[in-house]
Design a protein around this motif. Structure first.
Motif, mmCIF file in Angstrom:
data_model
loop_
_atom_site.group_PDB
_atom_site.id
_atom_site.type_symbol
_atom_site.label_atom_id
_atom_site.label_comp_id
_atom_site.label_asym_id
_atom_site.label_seq_id
_atom_site.Cartn_x
_atom_site.Cartn_y
_atom_site.Cartn_z
ATOM 1 N N GLY A 34 -44.811 -0.776 -54.392
ATOM 2 C CA GLY A 34 -44.806 0.248 -55.425
ATOM 3 C C GLY A 34 -46.165 0.619 -55.975
ATOM 4 N N ILE A 35 -47.022 -0.362 -56.197
ATOM 5 C CA ILE A 35 -48.345 -0.066 -56.750
ATOM 6 C C ILE A 35 -49.168 0.725 -55.744
ATOM 7 C CG2 ILE A 35 -50.512 -1.073 -57.572
ATOM 8 C CD1 ILE A 35 -48.792 -3.300 -58.850
ATOM 9 N N ALA A 38 -47.824 4.299 -55.758
ATOM 10 C CA ALA A 38 -48.279 5.015 -56.960
ATOM 11 C C ALA A 38 -49.731 5.448 -56.791
ATOM 12 C CB ALA A 38 -48.107 4.141 -58.199
ATOM 13 N N ASN A 39 -50.567 4.544 -56.283
ATOM 14 C CA ASN A 39 -51.982 4.872 -56.071
ATOM 15 C C ASN A 39 -52.149 5.978 -55.042
ATOM 16 O OD1 ASN A 39 -52.884 3.023 -57.985
ATOM 17 N ND2 ASN A 39 -53.114 1.382 -56.481
ATOM 18 N N PRO A 45 -48.444 3.942 -62.472
ATOM 19 C CA PRO A 45 -47.427 2.959 -62.048
ATOM 20 C C PRO A 45 -46.318 2.749 -63.084
ATOM 21 C CG PRO A 45 -49.627 2.136 -61.581
ATOM 22 C CD PRO A 45 -49.793 3.396 -62.390
ATOM 23 N N CYS A 48 -43.533 5.099 -62.099
ATOM 24 C CA CYS A 48 -42.976 4.914 -60.759
ATOM 25 C C CYS A 48 -42.069 3.688 -60.798
ATOM 26 C CB CYS A 48 -44.092 4.704 -59.734
ATOM 27 S SG CYS A 48 -45.181 6.105 -59.577
ATOM 28 N N VAL A 68 -43.026 -0.230 -61.192
ATOM 29 C CA VAL A 68 -43.464 -0.956 -60.000
ATOM 30 C C VAL A 68 -44.384 -2.136 -60.296
ATOM 31 C CG1 VAL A 68 -43.112 0.987 -58.440
ATOM 32 C CG2 VAL A 68 -45.352 0.670 -59.523
ATOM 33 N N ALA A 69 -45.139 -2.086 -61.378
ATOM 34 C CA ALA A 69 -46.060 -3.180 -61.680
ATOM 35 C C ALA A 69 -45.389 -4.309 -62.467
ATOM 36 C CB ALA A 69 -47.272 -2.648 -62.461
#
Length: 164
Positions: A34-35, A38-39, A45, A48, A68-69
């Protein structure tokens, strides 16, 4: 440029006349967490959300969405689901239970509708991003539209401490 192939998630949202946008990202580097996603998409994040599936103590399945984080607090998740405990599904169980693979699991369009809980932080913005139902595709939509469409409720699912 090739025309985007609609995912089942997009078709279901179209049928329900729910407004969304989709974005695609490159998965050839293998970075589908996820991270990283997002990036790649230049997204915050915190907006997301990843989709996690768990089995409750009773044997039922639950879907949890969280930034996500963040990490799912299993005690809070169990309390929110009304279960004694929950444990995350092993990745090999994901496809048979949901119809989705790791990195492409969406709360929309699973094989069966499961009780779905979304971290309450989803309501802090006008939009949130979720998986579009396959690796390399993300969907942005209104949190309220998602909650209504999948019949989800919100709960505090992350962080330390007790499950109050």
């Amino acid at each position: 440029m090739a025309k985007t192939q609609k995912t089942n998630v997009m078709r279901l949202l179209d049928q329900a006349k729910i407004s969304y946008t989709h974005r695609e990202y490159d998965i050839s580097d293998g970075l589908i967490d996820g991270i990283s996603v997002a990036n790649k998409l230049g997204q915050d994040p915190a907006r997301c959300f990843k989709t996690l599936v768990a089995r409750g103590h009773s044997g039922g399945f639950y879907v949890f969405l969280l930034p996500v984080a963040a990490e799912l607090n299993l005690k809070k998740a169990a309390k929110a689901a009304g279960e004694k405990s929950v444990e995350l599904l092993h990745v090999k169980e994901l496809l048979p239970v949901t119809g989705y693979v790791r990195g492409g699991c969406s709360p929309i369009g699973m094989k069966k509708p499961f009780p779905t809980l979304v971290d309450e932080s989803c309501l802090e913005g006008e939009e949130m991003m979720i998986s579009g139902g396959k690796k390399g595709v993300q969907i942005t939509l209104s949190p309220k539209d998602l909650l209504n469409f999948v019949g989800a409720s919100t709960a505090s699912l992350t962080g330390k401490g007790d499950a109050r």
